[in-house]
Design an enzyme around this catalytic site. Sequence first.
Site, PDB file in Angstrom:
ATOM      1  N   GLU A  35       1.295  -0.958  -0.362  1.00 30.03           N
ATOM      2  CA  GLU A  35      -0.104  -0.089  -0.221  1.00 30.03           C
ATOM      3  C   GLU A  35       0.834   1.506  -0.202  1.00 30.03           C
ATOM      4  OE1 GLU A  35      -2.999  -0.346   2.852  1.00 30.03           O
ATOM      5  OE2 GLU A  35      -3.859  -1.853   1.854  1.00 30.03           O
ATOM      6  N   GLU A  48      -5.330  -7.809  -0.337  1.00 27.53           N
ATOM      7  CA  GLU A  48      -6.528  -7.701   0.412  1.00 27.53           C
ATOM      8  C   GLU A  48      -8.191  -6.925   0.380  1.00 27.53           C
ATOM      9  OE1 GLU A  48      -4.048  -4.739   3.354  1.00 27.53           O
ATOM     10  OE2 GLU A  48      -2.656  -5.501   3.405  1.00 27.53           O
TER      11      GLU A  48
END
Length: 331
Positions: free
Chosen positions: A138, A250
């Site tokens: 991320e 995710e």
Amino acid sequence: MPGELSAACLRGINLAGAEFGTRSGTHGQDYIFPADETIGYFAAKGFNAVRLPFRWERLQPRLSGAFDPAELNRLVDAVDRLRGAGLAVVLDPHNYAYYDDGRIGSPEVPVEAFADFWRRLAAEFKDDSGIYFGLMNEPHDVAAADWLTAVNAAISAIRGAGAGNLVYVPGTAWTGAHSWEADRPGGANGAVMLGVVDPTRNYAYEVHQYLDEDFSGTHASCEGADAAVAALQRFTAWLRQHNERGFLGEFGAPATPVCLAGLTRMVAVIRAAPDVWTGWTYWAAGEWWPETEPLNIQPTASGDRPQLKALQLESAGAESRGRSCPALEGG
């Protein structure tokens, strides 16, 4: 098993714990790698992959310096135990494009240091095609054009180390599927990240997608379930349009009826497109998650968590027997 590529698209779990704590944390007190019991449980439930988060600073205490031998041994041991259980492994430096307080591409953390990290890590794991390299968890607060520079430097270092492993490439802005094509200063991921350079073309784009109101995964509700499913459908179309591959690194949700239905629908989108999706890894499990964490699917004394059924592992496993995953073999 080591050296062999799984025939099925990835049905995985993030086993969190090794990224916990500060860089000076003590193993067993502040952070932990997955235990054999946890590994065996998820392998028996039909998962065939684990995304393994860990902390860059603990593995490499000084930028461009040698890896810490003890931490490297812990990482290698965890990977060996996962591979011995028949699980593919996605290595995940869980750092958000930061090293301590310095962002990759800044004077404090130059792109060359990120490339050095991946050159060293690739050299350790280059002999096993069942180990995949997730470049970074991320990235955020970095323009897509600047992040692309770091990505290409890391891939060049990986290939220079002689590693042919599949590389998972995230975008910036938390690499959300819902915002992949959204324009922003520095460019949209969906346009800029097409500039990935890999002489082997053995990479795929990693996106994350949660189901709550702001897609952060921090709320115990799923107002964004329909939008999350639509985001994966749009990303599927983007992958096909550009002849690329994807990975859902995710996603996760609480065990409410709306959330569970949303999870099932998201998995169905990916399962229907093995030509472009290499698979998914659910967030999250691990021995140290509190039972009250809504997205946690570590088993309790009461047994399995409801999310396991929503992920439809049994039907996906039966479907994949005897058939390959074109996207996973597409490098």
